[in-house]
Design a protein around this motif. Structure first.
Motif, PDB file in Angstrom:
ATOM      1  N   ARG A 203       0.830  -1.198   0.000  1.00  0.00           N
ATOM      2  CA  ARG A 203       0.000   0.000   0.000  1.00  0.00           C
ATOM      3  C   ARG A 203       0.870   1.257   0.000  1.00  0.00           C
ATOM      4  O   ARG A 203       0.645   2.183  -0.772  1.00  0.00           O
ATOM      5  CB  ARG A 203      -0.917   0.022   1.230  1.00  0.00           C
ATOM      6  CG  ARG A 203      -1.872   1.213   1.242  1.00  0.00           C
ATOM      7  CD  ARG A 203      -2.317   1.611   2.628  1.00  0.00           C
ATOM      8  NE  ARG A 203      -1.238   1.941   3.530  1.00  0.00           N
ATOM      9  CZ  ARG A 203      -0.551   3.092   3.506  1.00  0.00           C
ATOM     10  NH1 ARG A 203      -0.794   4.006   2.597  1.00  0.00           N
ATOM     11  NH2 ARG A 203       0.408   3.321   4.376  1.00  0.00           N
TER      12      ARG A 203
ATOM     13  N   LEU B 247      -0.168  12.080  -3.114  1.00  0.00           N
ATOM     14  CA  LEU B 247       0.396  11.096  -2.195  1.00  0.00           C
ATOM     15  C   LEU B 247       1.833  10.723  -2.545  1.00  0.00           C
ATOM     16  O   LEU B 247       2.625  10.414  -1.671  1.00  0.00           O
ATOM     17  CB  LEU B 247      -0.463   9.825  -2.187  1.00  0.00           C
ATOM     18  CG  LEU B 247      -1.882   9.955  -1.662  1.00  0.00           C
ATOM     19  CD1 LEU B 247      -2.624   8.624  -1.798  1.00  0.00           C
ATOM     20  CD2 LEU B 247      -1.902  10.424  -0.222  1.00  0.00           C
ATOM     21  N   SER B 248       2.160  10.724  -3.824  1.00  0.00           N
ATOM     22  CA  SER B 248       3.483  10.292  -4.270  1.00  0.00           C
ATOM     23  C   SER B 248       4.568  11.243  -3.770  1.00  0.00           C
ATOM     24  O   SER B 248       4.522  12.448  -4.016  1.00  0.00           O
ATOM     25  CB  SER B 248       3.544  10.238  -5.793  1.00  0.00           C
ATOM     26  OG  SER B 248       4.883  10.072  -6.217  1.00  0.00           O
TER      27      SER B 248
ATOM     28  N   ALA C  47       0.162   6.773  -9.816  1.00  0.00           N
ATOM     29  CA  ALA C  47       0.223   7.285  -8.442  1.00  0.00           C
ATOM     30  C   ALA C  47      -0.524   8.610  -8.324  1.00  0.00           C
ATOM     31  O   ALA C  47      -0.486   9.444  -9.226  1.00  0.00           O
ATOM     32  CB  ALA C  47       1.676   7.473  -8.020  1.00  0.00           C
ATOM     33  N   ASN C  48      -1.194   8.778  -7.207  1.00  0.00           N
ATOM     34  CA  ASN C  48      -1.874  10.033  -6.912  1.00  0.00           C
ATOM     35  C   ASN C  48      -0.802  11.085  -6.629  1.00  0.00           C
ATOM     36  O   ASN C  48       0.008  10.926  -5.715  1.00  0.00           O
ATOM     37  CB  ASN C  48      -2.771   9.829  -5.673  1.00  0.00           C
ATOM     38  CG  ASN C  48      -3.541  11.080  -5.306  1.00  0.00           C
ATOM     39  OD1 ASN C  48      -3.145  12.202  -5.605  1.00  0.00           O
ATOM     40  ND2 ASN C  48      -4.639  10.882  -4.622  1.00  0.00           N
TER      41      ASN C  48
ATOM     42  N   LYS D 277       2.566   1.724  -3.383  1.00  0.00           N
ATOM     43  CA  LYS D 277       1.586   2.123  -4.392  1.00  0.00           C
ATOM     44  C   LYS D 277       1.238   3.598  -4.242  1.00  0.00           C
ATOM     45  O   LYS D 277       1.202   4.340  -5.216  1.00  0.00           O
ATOM     46  CB  LYS D 277       0.331   1.256  -4.249  1.00  0.00           C
ATOM     47  CG  LYS D 277      -0.771   1.590  -5.225  1.00  0.00           C
ATOM     48  CD  LYS D 277      -1.952   0.629  -5.015  1.00  0.00           C
ATOM     49  CE  LYS D 277      -3.121   1.025  -5.861  1.00  0.00           C
ATOM     50  NZ  LYS D 277      -3.989   2.010  -5.228  1.00  0.00           N
ATOM     51  N   ASP D 278       1.003   4.030  -3.007  1.00  0.00           N
ATOM     52  CA  ASP D 278       0.600   5.412  -2.756  1.00  0.00           C
ATOM     53  C   ASP D 278       1.751   6.406  -2.886  1.00  0.00           C
ATOM     54  O   ASP D 278       1.614   7.461  -3.477  1.00  0.00           O
ATOM     55  CB  ASP D 278       0.005   5.565  -1.355  1.00  0.00           C
ATOM     56  CG  ASP D 278      -1.374   4.936  -1.231  1.00  0.00           C
ATOM     57  OD1 ASP D 278      -1.977   4.602  -2.273  1.00  0.00           O
ATOM     58  OD2 ASP D 278      -1.846   4.785  -0.092  1.00  0.00           O
ATOM     59  N   HIS D 279       2.885   6.057  -2.291  1.00  0.00           N
ATOM     60  CA  HIS D 279       3.972   7.033  -2.122  1.00  0.00           C
ATOM     61  C   HIS D 279       5.157   6.835  -3.072  1.00  0.00           C
ATOM     62  O   HIS D 279       5.995   7.726  -3.197  1.00  0.00           O
ATOM     63  CB  HIS D 279       4.472   7.018  -0.676  1.00  0.00           C
ATOM     64  CG  HIS D 279       3.391   7.255   0.336  1.00  0.00           C
ATOM     65  ND1 HIS D 279       2.668   8.419   0.397  1.00  0.00           N
ATOM     66  CD2 HIS D 279       2.894   6.461   1.307  1.00  0.00           C
ATOM     67  CE1 HIS D 279       1.789   8.347   1.383  1.00  0.00           C
ATOM     68  NE2 HIS D 279       1.889   7.161   1.940  1.00  0.00           N
TER      69      HIS D 279
END
Length: 108
Positions: free
Chosen positions: A39, A95-96, A91-92, A42-44
């Protein structure tokens, strides 16, 4: 994917300011730890993890297992900290850590 020295240097600069998002302790890699690593990557994309293990060889084996298990690149290891990167084209940007660093540097 193999990161260039320039990419690693840039990521180390970003990672320096990050707090660890996952701590891996003596019980090692379990389903919950892997899920949290997945998680976070994926997000960061770029994450710092803490390995709460005294033995250096054990820490390195664990880092290698994490990198292989999550398909992440090890950017850097210092003591009980490791910096991992896995590219996520979807990636958002909020958030990345990579996208946020690029936005931040673009403002100067």
């Amino acid at each position: 994917m193999s990161l260039s020295q320039a990419q690693k240097k840039a990521m180390r600069g970003i990672g320096h300011h990050l707090d660890p998002v996952v701590t891996v302790a003596e019980n090692g890699l379990n389903e919950n730890v892997i899920a949290e690593l997945e998680r976070a990557l994926k997000d960061h994309e770029l994450i710092k993890i803490k390995l709460a293990l005294a033995e250096r060889d054990t820490r390195q084996q664990l880092i290698d297992a994490i990198a292989q298990g999550t398909s992440a690149d090890v950017v850097q290891t210092i003591g009980k900290m490791a910096l991992l990167y896995r590219h996520n084209p979807k990636a958002n940007p909020k958030l990345s850590n990579i996208a946020r660093a690029k936005q931040h540097h673009g403002r100067h």
